[in-house]
Motif scaffolding. Structure first.
Motif, mmCIF file in Angstrom:
data_model
loop_
_atom_site.group_PDB
_atom_site.id
_atom_site.type_symbol
_atom_site.label_atom_id
_atom_site.label_comp_id
_atom_site.label_asym_id
_atom_site.label_seq_id
_atom_site.Cartn_x
_atom_site.Cartn_y
_atom_site.Cartn_z
ATOM 1 N N VAL A 20 -21.822 -4.657 3.746
ATOM 2 C CA VAL A 20 -20.903 -3.513 3.773
ATOM 3 C C VAL A 20 -21.101 -2.643 2.534
ATOM 4 N N ILE A 21 -21.169 -3.260 1.371
ATOM 5 C CA ILE A 21 -21.343 -2.479 0.135
ATOM 6 C C ILE A 21 -22.664 -1.709 0.172
ATOM 7 N N GLU A 22 -23.711 -2.344 0.667
ATOM 8 C CA GLU A 22 -24.998 -1.658 0.770
ATOM 9 C C GLU A 22 -24.907 -0.463 1.722
ATOM 10 N N GLY A 23 -24.257 -0.680 2.887
ATOM 11 C CA GLY A 23 -24.112 0.410 3.844
ATOM 12 C C GLY A 23 -23.260 1.554 3.293
ATOM 13 N N LEU A 24 -22.193 1.203 2.597
ATOM 14 C CA LEU A 24 -21.334 2.230 2.004
ATOM 15 C C LEU A 24 -22.074 3.004 0.918
ATOM 16 N N THR A 25 -22.848 2.298 0.118
ATOM 17 C CA THR A 25 -23.590 2.962 -0.952
ATOM 18 C C THR A 25 -24.611 3.939 -0.383
ATOM 19 N N GLN A 26 -25.274 3.557 0.697
ATOM 20 C CA GLN A 26 -26.209 4.474 1.350
ATOM 21 C C GLN A 26 -25.490 5.721 1.858
ATOM 22 N N ARG A 27 -24.266 5.535 2.323
ATOM 23 C CA ARG A 27 -23.497 6.645 2.912
ATOM 24 C C ARG A 27 -22.801 7.484 1.855
ATOM 25 N N PHE A 28 -22.271 6.849 0.792
ATOM 26 C CA PHE A 28 -21.394 7.560 -0.151
ATOM 27 C C PHE A 28 -21.925 7.621 -1.580
ATOM 28 N N GLY A 29 -23.021 6.972 -1.857
ATOM 29 C CA GLY A 29 -23.608 7.057 -3.191
ATOM 30 C C GLY A 29 -22.684 6.557 -4.272
ATOM 31 N N ASN A 30 -22.503 7.375 -5.330
ATOM 32 C CA ASN A 30 -21.712 6.921 -6.480
ATOM 33 C C ASN A 30 -20.209 6.943 -6.226
ATOM 34 N N PRO A 50 -0.084 -11.987 -9.024
ATOM 35 C CA PRO A 50 -1.388 -11.992 -9.711
ATOM 36 C C PRO A 50 -2.319 -10.911 -9.156
ATOM 37 N N ASN A 51 -3.130 -10.339 -10.036
ATOM 38 C CA ASN A 51 -4.095 -9.325 -9.634
ATOM 39 C C ASN A 51 -5.172 -9.962 -8.759
ATOM 40 N N GLN A 52 -5.380 -9.392 -7.575
ATOM 41 C CA GLN A 52 -6.412 -9.859 -6.650
ATOM 42 C C GLN A 52 -7.287 -8.656 -6.296
ATOM 43 N N PRO A 53 -8.355 -8.422 -7.063
ATOM 44 C CA PRO A 53 -9.138 -7.202 -6.895
ATOM 45 C C PRO A 53 -9.995 -7.213 -5.634
ATOM 46 N N PRO A 54 -10.310 -6.038 -5.099
ATOM 47 C CA PRO A 54 -11.243 -5.944 -3.974
ATOM 48 C C PRO A 54 -12.675 -6.176 -4.464
ATOM 49 N N ASP A 55 -13.598 -6.265 -3.514
ATOM 50 C CA ASP A 55 -15.006 -6.413 -3.867
ATOM 51 C C ASP A 55 -15.639 -5.087 -4.270
ATOM 52 N N ALA A 56 -15.091 -4.007 -3.762
ATOM 53 C CA ALA A 56 -15.597 -2.672 -4.092
ATOM 54 C C ALA A 56 -14.524 -1.649 -3.773
ATOM 55 N N VAL A 57 -14.652 -0.473 -4.386
ATOM 56 C CA VAL A 57 -13.737 0.638 -4.146
ATOM 57 C C VAL A 57 -14.563 1.824 -3.666
ATOM 58 N N THR A 63 -11.247 12.562 6.939
ATOM 59 C CA THR A 63 -10.888 11.577 7.967
ATOM 60 C C THR A 63 -12.139 10.920 8.527
ATOM 61 N N GLU A 64 -13.168 11.707 8.764
ATOM 62 C CA GLU A 64 -14.407 11.169 9.330
ATOM 63 C C GLU A 64 -15.024 10.125 8.404
ATOM 64 N N GLU A 65 -14.970 10.366 7.104
ATOM 65 C CA GLU A 65 -15.511 9.388 6.169
ATOM 66 C C GLU A 65 -14.695 8.096 6.189
ATOM 67 N N VAL A 66 -13.383 8.207 6.274
ATOM 68 C CA VAL A 66 -12.549 7.006 6.372
ATOM 69 C C VAL A 66 -12.915 6.225 7.634
ATOM 70 N N ALA A 67 -13.109 6.946 8.749
ATOM 71 C CA ALA A 67 -13.483 6.286 9.999
ATOM 72 C C ALA A 67 -14.811 5.551 9.865
ATOM 73 N N ASP A 68 -15.764 6.160 9.173
ATOM 74 C CA ASP A 68 -17.057 5.509 8.960
ATOM 75 C C ASP A 68 -16.894 4.219 8.158
ATOM 76 N N ILE A 69 -16.066 4.273 7.130
ATOM 77 C CA ILE A 69 -15.824 3.087 6.306
ATOM 78 C C ILE A 69 -15.236 1.963 7.151
ATOM 79 N N VAL A 70 -14.217 2.299 7.929
ATOM 80 C CA VAL A 70 -13.531 1.282 8.725
ATOM 81 C C VAL A 70 -14.470 0.697 9.784
ATOM 82 N N ARG A 71 -15.268 1.546 10.436
ATOM 83 C CA ARG A 71 -16.191 1.032 11.457
ATOM 84 C C ARG A 71 -17.190 0.044 10.850
ATOM 85 N N LEU A 72 -17.695 0.359 9.668
ATOM 86 C CA LEU A 72 -18.645 -0.534 9.016
ATOM 87 C C LEU A 72 -17.967 -1.852 8.638
#
Length: 471
Positions: A20-30, A50-57, A63-72
């Motif tokens: 997922v992180i690799e796919g997101l990076t290809q799509r959204f870069g930095n 307690p703080n429970q961080p995500p794997d990536a932000v 809206t279309e970009e959010v949809a792409d993130i969720v689909r991946l």
């Protein structure tokens, strides 16, 4: 409908997260960030969860970009955690099973303002102060004011309210329609701009307050209000919390159209004086505001002064100058931080309950006695016009015995509110910390309906898992 045993959820495989992180990076870069500092910021919570961080932000802009993130994420069964400004208090933004935090702070467009219809369409990253600054020259404002400069998307997701709720309602009363990215990546619009409808299920109010567990809000159509001709604010001291509550009850029952009516107990007033340098009496205090015509607010203020006097309150000092009102309300909004001045170096554990207004005085009275018996420093502030109040224990987290006393106090506070036909949370939301009380409040059958809705809409359980209901 039958109850079902909640099933545990494990973290996704490292390979799935990496894909997922690799796919997101290809799509959204930095705009995809995996640094520890940013991840921990997005697991941040203003409570003792307690703080429970995500794997990536990731920082989408449409809206279309959010949809792409969720689909991946759905394709790899990786959790998705929506993030606004991070001001929530019950662990809403934590990522207990890892996953991707979707930060909507770059979705900042005010898409349209329909002044003639008293509504506006905004993206979720717009904050309430930004919206009101934009609206000011048109004689309009958005009245929901939770104190913090929260994002509109986060306010909708948590069904926020705040100081103006007694007159203008909460987010559920002021959201007309939503655009939502669902757990499969489809995009749904829940309603039109019409002020009322009887066309089908009320999906808008299903999503408002769902805390990101059913989808990600990407557009919000809001009901607006006209800026009142005149505004009067003031303060009124009382000899006791019960006297102040009785005055509030009389004010509401008499139909006086108060816009805000806030209670700070003597402990919170001490903190406010230290933090905001107000020099006010350190006794239970009501902060009030009236909206209307010049003659109307004068009459309302005078009538409230008469009610206050009946319960030993007063004098009621009121002011119409904008700078005086701003100073008072800024001090009220800063109460969370002001409380910390009472016991430097410890942690604040803010929580809230809400009861029918007729039980408010009893609930507050018992809570004050409970705080004293527990040996805690726990100032109280509340939106008492609708029976909602907050208490903020200040706890030394290095003292296990004190931590246990605080936990036991909060448990008694919630059970006290439920016994008075109230709720475990008036506006903070459920998040992680209040999940344990939902069955006691709603019953097992009602909670099973919530689970059924969650499973039907989010069968993979990827949308902010571990919040509201356990599956």
């Amino acid at each position: 409908m039958t109850n079902s045993t909640p099933r545990p959820l494990a973290r996704p495989a490292e390979s799935a997260v990496a894909a997922v992180i690799e796919g997101l990076t290809q799509r959204f870069g930095n705009r995809v960030v995996t640094s520890d500092a940013v991840r921990w910021q997005h697991g941040h919570t203003l409570t003792w969860v307690p703080n429970q961080p995500p794997d990536a932000v990731v920082f989408p802009r449409t809206t279309e970009e959010v949809a792409d993130i969720v689909r991946l994420c759905a394709a790899h069964r990786v959790p998705v955690i929506p993030f606004g400004t991070g001001t929530s208090l019950e662990g809403h933004v934590n990522a207990p099973f890892g996953g991707i935090s979707v930060d909507t702070s770059q979705m900042k467009r005010i898409i349209a303002v329909h002044a003639e219809d008293l509504d506006a369409v905004v993206e979720p990253g717009v904050t309430r102060k930004e919206l009101n600054e934009h609206l000011r020259d048109q004689g309009l404002f958005f009245p929901i004011d939770p104190g913090a400069d929260a994002s509109i998307g986060g306010m909708a997701a948590t069904r926020a309210s705040g100081t103006n709720a007694v007159r203008y309602g909460t987010m559920k009363d002021n959201v007309l329609a939503l655009t939502v990215v669902m757990p499969d990546g489809s995009v749904v619009k829940t309603a039109s701009r019409a002020k009322k409808t009887s066309a089908g299920y009320d999906l808008t109010r299903l999503i408002v307050g769902s805390e990101g567990t059913l989808g990600i809000i990407t557009e919000i159509t809001l009901r607006l209000s006209g800026i009142p001709e005149a505004v009067s604010a003031g303060i009124c001291p009382f000899p006791s919390v019960r006297a102040a509550c009785d005055a509030v009850i009389m004010t509401i029952q008499s139909g006086l159209p108060v816009a805000r009516i806030e209670l700070l107990d003597e402990v919170m007033m001490r903190g406010v004086n230290l933090h905001s340098k107000l020099g006010l009496p350190e006794t239970p205090m009501l902060f009030l505001e009236f909206h209307g015509t010049e003659a109307g607010v004068k009459e309302q203020a005078e009538r409230f002064g008469e009610i206050a006097a009946e319960f030993g309150g007063g004098p009621f000092d009121w002011a119409t100058k904008a700078e005086d009102r701003t100073r008072l309300w800024q001090a009220r909004h800063d109460a969370y931080w002001a409380a910390l001045a009472l016991r430097p170096g410890v942690q604040s554990v803010a929580t809230d309950v809400c009861v029918p207004i007729s039980r408010l005085a009893d609930c507050l009275d018992e809570t004050k006695r409970d705080i004293e018996a527990a040996g805690l420093v726990a100032p109280i502030a509340g939106h008492v016009g609708d029976g909602n109040f907050h208490t903020q224990p200040l706890v030394d987290m290095n003292n296990p015995e004190e931590v246990e006393r605080c936990k036991a106090f909060i448990d008694r506070l919630v059970k006290r509110a439920l016994a008075m036909e109230g709720t475990c949370t008036g506006e903070h939301g459920v998040g992680q910390k209040k999940m344990q009380y939902l069955e006691a409040e709603h019953g097992a059958a009602t909670l099973d309906v919530m689970r059924t809705l969650k499973r039907a809409i989010d069968p993979l359980n990827i949308m902010n898992p571990g919040k509201i209901v356990a599956l």
